[in-house]
Design an enzyme around this catalytic site. Structure first.
Site, PDB file in Angstrom:
ATOM      1  CG  HIS A 136     -38.131 -25.781  18.120  1.00  0.00           C
ATOM      2  ND1 HIS A 136     -39.032 -24.885  17.998  1.00  0.00           N
ATOM      3  CD2 HIS A 136     -38.414 -26.826  17.519  1.00  0.00           C
ATOM      4  CE1 HIS A 136     -40.026 -25.327  17.228  1.00  0.00           C
ATOM      5  NE2 HIS A 136     -39.651 -26.763  16.683  1.00  0.00           N
ATOM      6  CG  ASP A 166     -39.125 -21.470  18.683  1.00  0.00           C
ATOM      7  OD1 ASP A 166     -38.082 -21.808  18.224  1.00  0.00           O
ATOM      8  OD2 ASP A 166     -40.146 -22.055  18.545  1.00  0.00           O
ATOM      9  CB  SER A 241     -40.756 -26.797  13.603  1.00  0.00           C
ATOM     10  OG  SER A 241     -41.401 -27.386  14.566  1.00  0.00           O
TER      11      SER A 241
END
Length: 495
Positions: A136, A166, A241
């Protein structure tokens, strides 16, 4: 007489002050040769006696300046240089309500594309410049740049990406080797282990936070539910992230992925993808694979509900129930049948269907795996070959053209290998959308990769050639049925 007593008390106090530092130094030296004696004397000096002298095995009150000044600094210096910042940018098409009208375009101008950017982190896992980050972070990016901890900036190439996991792997190049973090064994983690999270939250620069393992094998958190997660209370915020989750041995045990938050900031509930999955994904990228291939055994599974567990005389709902078995597949050859329950894989317990998916994905194609199975009320062990998913007889991809809602979509007939690539059950049949041109009618109408086209204008779609023929019809009215994620969607429109 009273003066003599006061003098005696003063002399004794001064002698005590002189003796205590010497006693402490002697205790510190004795600790090297006789830790038990040191601990007892420490407890006595702190006024602790009897059974309550210690709070547990190898636990005591810190004694001495050196013990109080313990720090994570050496560990951060060792690992932080291998954590990078990832900058992804894409050009978004902005539509104007006046677009196509000559009068209004004369005054307001045509709509202009607008640049959008996202910020995340990544981890160098190979000295040649291989970086692991989240999907993402780089999703739909036209350009991805990487900034290392020493201030250098590089253009990167996407080697491999997978939305269901992901995860994404990037590659940067330099004439000198890059610092790396060794990938550790995430299965060795236990609840309560100390961890460090390193990343770039909110774009403020590289930041390190500490915490513990709060839970293991978390699933159904809304992202990447094909695997299970490490939960930690180390502060993870937007921008973290793709960053590193480090154990006390300086090894990578997870990739920080998501947070649970009502405010957008950390409230102590963060999730990371286990490093064993990261290792398997990075190895696939280094091998040059087009997508992350999972081992194929020719069987599909579903969750064991309390009702199913009761009907099978199981103590509790656990494992993965076999729902279907492909004829002549590896599972069928080993004797696995619908209704069996997989309870373990290579000696490790399988608590749920997510755990089975995760553990199978971390195994290598071309090897055998030992499945612990409950079959007809009896415990059994089956060795099943882990093979590459079959390609199928007709895997040709066709790009649709013409004046139809499907124009710009690339479609193909499903095979187990293609279904695996798109994240679809391998036993599903039909014609599916493989890819979408972003500036095409198919993208504007909301078609997505993985959509299975079942019917168009009353005609059943069973081959890619049939869909290509139907998409060229000279009509303005379209009625079609699409299966997406197991749900049937019907649409009627004029185009």
């Amino acid at each position: 007489m009273r003066v003599k007593r006061l003098s005696l008390v003063l002399i004794c106090a001064l002698m005590a002050l002189a003796v205590v530092p010497a006693a402490r130094q002697a205790l510190a030296e004795d600790a090297k040769t006789d830790p038990g004696l040191s601990d007892v004397l420490t407890d006595l000096l702190h006024g602790v006696e009897g059974e309550n002298a210690t709070s547990g095995p190898d636990k005591r009150v810190p004694f001495g300046r050196e013990e109080v000044q313990l720090s994570f600094a050496p560990l951060v210096k060792q690992t932080a240089p291998a954590v990078v910042n990832v900058y992804a940018s894409q050009t978004a098409k902005v539509t104007s309500p006046f677009e196509g009208d000559p009068f209004f375009e004369e005054f307001f101008g045509r709509s202009q594309p607008r640049a959008q950017s996202s910020l995340g982190s990544g981890v160098l896992v190979d000295p040649t410049g291989v970086i692991v980050t989240n999907f993402h972070v780089i999703k739909d990016a036209d350009q991805v740049k990487v900034a290392t901890a020493d201030g250098r900036e590089f253009d990167s190439k996407v080697l491999l990406k997978d939305e269901t996991l992901d995860l994404a792997v990037l590659k940067i190049s330099s004439d000198k080797p890059f610092p790396v973090i060794a990938i550790g064994d995430s299965d060795a983690l236990e609840v309560g282990d100390l961890l460090l999270a390193i990343g770039n939250p909110f774009g403020v620069g590289q930041t390190t936070t500490s915490g513990i393992v709060s839970a293991l094998a978390r699933s159904h958190i809304g992202v990447s539910d094909s695997s299970f997660f490490i939960q930690t209370d180390a502060a993870i915020n937007p921008g973290n992230s793709g960053g590193a989750l480090i154990n006390m041995g300086g090894q990578l045990v997870g990739i920080n992925t998501a947070i649970y938050s009502r405010s957008g900031g950390s409230i102590g509930i963060g999730f990371a993808i286990p490093s064993n999955m990261v290792r398997a994904f990075a190895d696939a990228a280094k091998a040059g694979l087009e997508f992350f291939e999972r081992p194929y055994i020719g069987a599909e599974f579903e969750a064991v509900t309390p009702q199913i567990a009761e009907s099978l005389a199981m103590d509790k709902p656990a494992g993965a129930l076999v729902s279907s078995v492909e004829e002549a597949g590896p599972a069928a050859k080993a004797g696995l049948k619908p209704g069996d329950v997989v309870l373990s894989l290579n000696g490790k317990a399988v608590e749920s269907i997510e755990a089975l998916d995760y553990r199978m994905a971390t195994l290598s194609i071309g090897t055998n795996a030992s499945f612990g199975v409950l079959s007809k009320g009896q415990q059994a062990t089956m060795d099943i070959a882990l093979e590459r998913a079959p390609e199928g007889a007709r895997a040709a991809e066709v790009t649709l053209h013409g004046r139809s809602p499907f124009s710009g979509a690339k479609v193909a007939e499903l095979s187990p290998r293609l279904a695996q690539r798109l994240g679809i059950r391998t036993d599903v049949k039909g014609v599916t959308v493989v890819d979408i041109n972003r500036d095409s009618p198919a993208a504007d109408f909301g078609f997505q990769p993985g959509d299975i086209v079942r019917e168009v204008n009353g005609m059943t779609i069973d081959t890619a050639a049939t869909l290509e023929q139907v998409a060229r019809q000279d009509t303005r009215w379209w009625r079609f049925t699409v299966e997406r994620g197991g749900q049937i969607l019907r649409q009627v429109l004029r185009y």
